[in-house]
Design a protein around this motif. Structure first.
Motif, PDB file in Angstrom:
ATOM      1  N   ALA A   1       0.980  -1.233  -0.056  1.00  0.00           N
ATOM      2  CA  ALA A   1       0.061   0.027   0.158  1.00  0.00           C
ATOM      3  C   ALA A   1       0.799   1.262  -0.086  1.00  0.00           C
ATOM      4  CB  ALA A   1      -0.966  -0.023   1.260  1.00  0.00           C
TER       5      ALA A   1
ATOM      6  N   THR B   1      -4.789   1.122  -4.566  1.00  0.00           N
ATOM      7  CA  THR B   1      -5.071   0.935  -3.178  1.00  0.00           C
ATOM      8  C   THR B   1      -4.660  -0.651  -2.921  1.00  0.00           C
ATOM      9  OG1 THR B   1      -7.398   0.380  -3.333  1.00  0.00           O
ATOM     10  CG2 THR B   1      -6.922   2.869  -3.198  1.00  0.00           C
TER      11      THR B   1
ATOM     12  N   THR C   1      -6.520   2.571   1.858  1.00  0.00           N
ATOM     13  CA  THR C   1      -5.460   2.070   1.338  1.00  0.00           C
ATOM     14  C   THR C   1      -4.494   1.657   2.751  1.00  0.00           C
ATOM     15  OG1 THR C   1      -3.598   1.516  -0.228  1.00  0.00           O
ATOM     16  CG2 THR C   1      -3.779   3.782   0.955  1.00  0.00           C
TER      17      THR C   1
END
Length: 226
Positions: free
Chosen positions: A160, A168, A216
């Motif tokens: 991430a 994401t 995310t």
């Protein structure tokens, strides 16, 4: 999910089948990748790619490329492929630890690495991994499984950070999932407290959707009614 192309690993398992069906019901095109042989249900908005060892990076790359060749793009990758083992450290084998790492970490790593160029091109790329609540604090006998799923958690966070602003990357952390295999293995449990595949699928597909564009690096518990 309308118009999105979603690749699901472990697509022929109990959870994978539900996620695939729900994604298609929302208008997505779905490529399902599995170690098991394809069941012959490819066609239209569905592609099955069977017999794939995702712990092999070359095999993972070929499977992802086949999905992109079929549908022309890739918007979301759902890494469901994995395995479970219950074994104490004192009485167990190093082979079990190696197998759990291969099934749970390497499959997600290899599929993600192969998918990244395509997901970046999407402009709204998503990776969703399957972690485990049981990896947050491992009980006796859960060492090999919990250690591998903790690896999935760290992979999720690291990837991430690497892909922030482009793709994401999140993980869902289920408790016990209500599947036939789990019911058979724990016949005296209270199944009503377990998380259902559909409940888990709903969270997964939210993370794959446009609505989750600001999420995310998250590890999201999905614990049912425990």
């Amino acid at each position: 999910m309308k118009g999105k192309v979603v690749v699901i690993t472990g697509a022929l398992g109990a959870l994978g089948q539900v996620v695939a069906a729900e994604a298609m019901s929302q208008g997505a095109q779905v490529a399902g990748i599995d170690h098991a042989a394809a069941q012959g249900s490819s066609g239209g908005d569905r592609l099955e790619i069977g017999g794939v060892d995702l712990s092999d990076p070359v095999a993972a790359g070929k499977a992802i490329d086949a999905a992109v060749a079929q549908f022309g793009r890739l918007d979301a990758l759902v890494n469901i492929a994995g395995g479970f083992a219950f074994e104490t450290v004192a009485d167990g084998s190093s082979k079990t630890w190696e197998r759990m790492y291969a099934l749970n970490v390497l499959t997600a790593l290899n599929a993600s690495r192969a998918a990244i160029p395509h997901l970046t091109k999407s402009g709204a790329g998503r990776i969703i991994n399957i972690g485990a609540i049981g990896a947050l604090q491992a009980a006796a006998g859960m060492g090999p499984y919990a250690a591998s799923k903790a690896g999935v958690h760290r992979l999720t966070e690291s990837l991430a950070a690497e892909l922030k602003g482009r793709v994401t990357v999140n993980a869902v952390l289920p408790s016990t999932i209500d599947t036939p295999a789990n019911r058979a293995g724990m016949p005296n449990a209270d199944f009503s407290k377990w998380v259902t595949p559909r409940e888990l699928a709903n969270v997964i597909l939210f993370l794959a959707s446009e609505a989750a564009s600001g999420v995310t690096g998250a590890l999201i518990p999905v614990s049912g009614r425990v």
